[in-house]
Design a protein around this motif. Structure first.
Motif, PDB file in Angstrom:
ATOM      1  N   SER A 114      51.388  44.999  40.147  1.00  0.00           N
ATOM      2  CA  SER A 114      51.708  44.781  41.556  1.00  0.00           C
ATOM      3  C   SER A 114      52.452  45.963  42.169  1.00  0.00           C
ATOM      4  O   SER A 114      52.926  45.871  43.303  1.00  0.00           O
ATOM      5  CB  SER A 114      52.555  43.513  41.710  1.00  0.00           C
ATOM      6  N   GLN A 173      53.676  49.374  44.039  1.00  0.00           N
ATOM      7  CA  GLN A 173      53.333  49.823  45.380  1.00  0.00           C
ATOM      8  C   GLN A 173      53.468  51.329  45.596  1.00  0.00           C
ATOM      9  O   GLN A 173      53.146  51.818  46.690  1.00  0.00           O
ATOM     10  CB  GLN A 173      54.218  49.098  46.397  1.00  0.00           C
ATOM     11  N   ARG A 228      49.346  53.557  42.822  1.00  0.00           N
ATOM     12  CA  ARG A 228      48.222  52.878  43.465  1.00  0.00           C
ATOM     13  C   ARG A 228      47.423  53.877  44.292  1.00  0.00           C
ATOM     14  O   ARG A 228      47.972  54.586  45.138  1.00  0.00           O
ATOM     15  CB  ARG A 228      48.716  51.730  44.354  1.00  0.00           C
ATOM     16  N   VAL A 242      43.888  50.256  47.806  1.00  0.00           N
ATOM     17  CA  VAL A 242      44.416  48.931  48.143  1.00  0.00           C
ATOM     18  C   VAL A 242      43.307  47.948  48.520  1.00  0.00           C
ATOM     19  O   VAL A 242      43.586  46.779  48.801  1.00  0.00           O
ATOM     20  CB  VAL A 242      45.431  49.017  49.309  1.00  0.00           C
ATOM     21  N   LYS A 281      44.399  44.223  42.298  1.00  0.00           N
ATOM     22  CA  LYS A 281      45.535  45.065  41.934  1.00  0.00           C
ATOM     23  C   LYS A 281      45.342  45.874  40.662  1.00  0.00           C
ATOM     24  O   LYS A 281      45.796  47.018  40.569  1.00  0.00           O
ATOM     25  CB  LYS A 281      46.806  44.222  41.845  1.00  0.00           C
ATOM     26  N   HIS A 282      44.666  45.322  39.650  1.00  0.00           N
ATOM     27  CA  HIS A 282      44.481  46.060  38.400  1.00  0.00           C
ATOM     28  C   HIS A 282      43.454  47.186  38.529  1.00  0.00           C
ATOM     29  O   HIS A 282      43.437  48.101  37.703  1.00  0.00           O
ATOM     30  CB  HIS A 282      44.032  45.113  37.284  1.00  0.00           C
ATOM     31  N   TRP A 336      44.761  51.381  34.988  1.00  0.00           N
ATOM     32  CA  TRP A 336      45.250  50.230  34.232  1.00  0.00           C
ATOM     33  C   TRP A 336      44.847  50.325  32.767  1.00  0.00           C
ATOM     34  O   TRP A 336      45.642  49.986  31.879  1.00  0.00           O
ATOM     35  CB  TRP A 336      44.745  48.918  34.837  1.00  0.00           C
ATOM     36  N   ASP A 350      45.154  35.608  41.840  1.00  0.00           N
ATOM     37  CA  ASP A 350      45.021  36.906  42.508  1.00  0.00           C
ATOM     38  C   ASP A 350      44.029  37.833  41.827  1.00  0.00           C
ATOM     39  O   ASP A 350      43.937  39.008  42.177  1.00  0.00           O
ATOM     40  CB  ASP A 350      46.388  37.590  42.566  1.00  0.00           C
ATOM     41  N   PHE A 383      44.276  44.089  46.852  1.00  0.00           N
ATOM     42  CA  PHE A 383      45.724  44.253  46.829  1.00  0.00           C
ATOM     43  C   PHE A 383      46.325  44.162  48.227  1.00  0.00           C
ATOM     44  O   PHE A 383      47.402  43.598  48.415  1.00  0.00           O
ATOM     45  CB  PHE A 383      46.097  45.594  46.193  1.00  0.00           C
TER      46      PHE A 383
END
Length: 388
Positions: A129, A131, A164, A167, A171-172, A224, A374, A379
């Motif tokens: 998660s 940012q 990140r 977006v 998320k992964h 990831w 999620d 994201f």
């Protein structure tokens, strides 16, 4: 050289070169780097690392022999523990040949210190998660964001940064791994003091930091999978104590407890035997995982089991010290105080005990995973961390 000769040579080298006193903070880093260079030049740093990238190219047998010989010494290798146990192995496993050529040998020789930049104020156990953003700018990336709870960052030359880069995907899937220069003008490192009074961790801010694309580790948006490699090495190295120095003077060691207790009491001896059994079982489990890794057998989630066992052992040691020695063991000037105050941190750093149990249950025991709502949500549509 056979193992008996290797052991004899390692023991002789340690007796001649291992420091016999603690390094004061003022010159500790410089002296630690000097020692690491001597260790490497003697052939005892990176013992099992690939020879073509600066390692010694030997086997787990030699590595184990050296660790056994070093057990009676407190080696000044802590500031290199992140590089030796986490970021360095990731570069070897997932980096480009140019990155291996550039970074591995200076890391092993102690010329450069590394840190790992994953956790954020709103992304700890759920690190996906995060940012911190990296935006493409031609052949470079521009990074802005914050990391926290980063060990040795105030001494680090380089960091392994997870950021990140997309977006619009779950998320992964929108993360990319980079090597970042910790001396870049846009990097600000602020040490964080803990309850022991020491600054073992740091918070780091990135303000328009430029990273060349040649310092990207792995493919764009595949960070990831690189992070999973790092986390595996992290959990294995934490549980094995990679780069943490010898165990003779470790404040929670069996030897330290022996010196503080009346060992003529049979009940005390029973407790110490229990501590020895738990410690030995973890050491053997770590040895097995290390041997499997070098043989090309991926330990997977069992690395999380090793980390969980270490966290529980550390808490057991602290509880044992306070039960047997008494409340005075927690006083600031007691030799066991630091180990007691820092024991809870082992159940948090590198993944909480709860997260480790989830991983073991899901991926080792095959239990049903916890529901995730999620998994397929972009994201940008999530309310996570500081966005919530």
């Amino acid at each position: 050289m056979n193992l008996a000769d290797y052991r004899r040579a390692a023991g002789d080298w340690l007796r001649e070169n291992a420091p016999t006193d603690d390094y004061p903070e003022a010159d500790g880093i410089a002296r630690a780097k000097e020692f690491m260079a001597k260790l490497y030049d003697a052939g005892y740093s990176g013992i099992t690392w690939p020879k073509q990238w600066g390692g010694q190219g030997l086997t787990q047998a030699e590595d184990r022999v050296f660790a056994e010989e070093a057990r009676d010494y407190t080696l000044p290798t802590y500031i290199f523990s992140i590089g030796l146990g986490m970021t360095g192995p990731t570069i070897v496993d997932r980096g480009s040949d140019a990155q291996r050529e550039r970074f591995v040998r200076p890391l092993l020789r102690g010329e450069e210190v590394w840190c790992q930049l994953f956790s954020e104020p709103g992304a700890g156990s759920d690190v996906a998660s995060l940012q911190t953003r990296a935006v493409r700018d031609g052949d470079d990336w521009i990074v802005n964001g914050q990391k926290v709870w980063t060990s040795v960052a105030h001494h680090a030359d380089w960091g392994l940064l997870l950021a990140r880069t997309d977006v619009d995907v779950p998320k992964h899937k929108g993360l990319t791994m980079f090597v970042i220069d910790m001396h870049h003008p846009g990097v600000t490192v602020r040490p964080l003091k803990d309850m022991s009074g020491r600054a073992n961790f740091n918070e780091i801010f990135f303000d328009n930091v430029t990273i060349p694309d040649e310092h990207r580790v792995g493919e764009v948006n595949d960070g990831w999978s690189v992070a999973v490699t790092t986390l595996l090495h992290e959990r294995l190295s934490i549980s094995a104590g990679v780069g943490m120095g010898g165990q003779k003077d470790h404040p929670a060691s069996l030897e330290a407890l022996r010196q503080a207790l009346d060992t003529s009491d049979p009940l005390v001896r029973d407790e110490l035997v229990e501590l020895h059994v738990r410690s030995r079982a973890l050491a053997l489990f770590n040895q097995r995982l290390a041997q499997e890794t070098r043989a090309g057998i991926f330990p997977g989630a069992r690395g999380s089991a090793a980390k969980l066992l270490l966290a529980e052992l550390t808490l057991y040691q602290a509880d044992l010290a306070t039960r047997l020695v008494g409340p005075e063991a927690a006083l600031a000037d007691h030799p066991l105080a630091r180990a007691i105050s820092m024991a809870p941190g082992m159940a948090l750093g590198g993944g909480t005990n709860e997260i480790m149990r989830n991983i073991v249950g899901d991926r080792v025991l095959g239990l049903p995973p916890e529901p995730r709502v999620d998994k397929t949500v972009p994201f940008k549509d999530l309310k996570v961390g500081t966005q919530a």
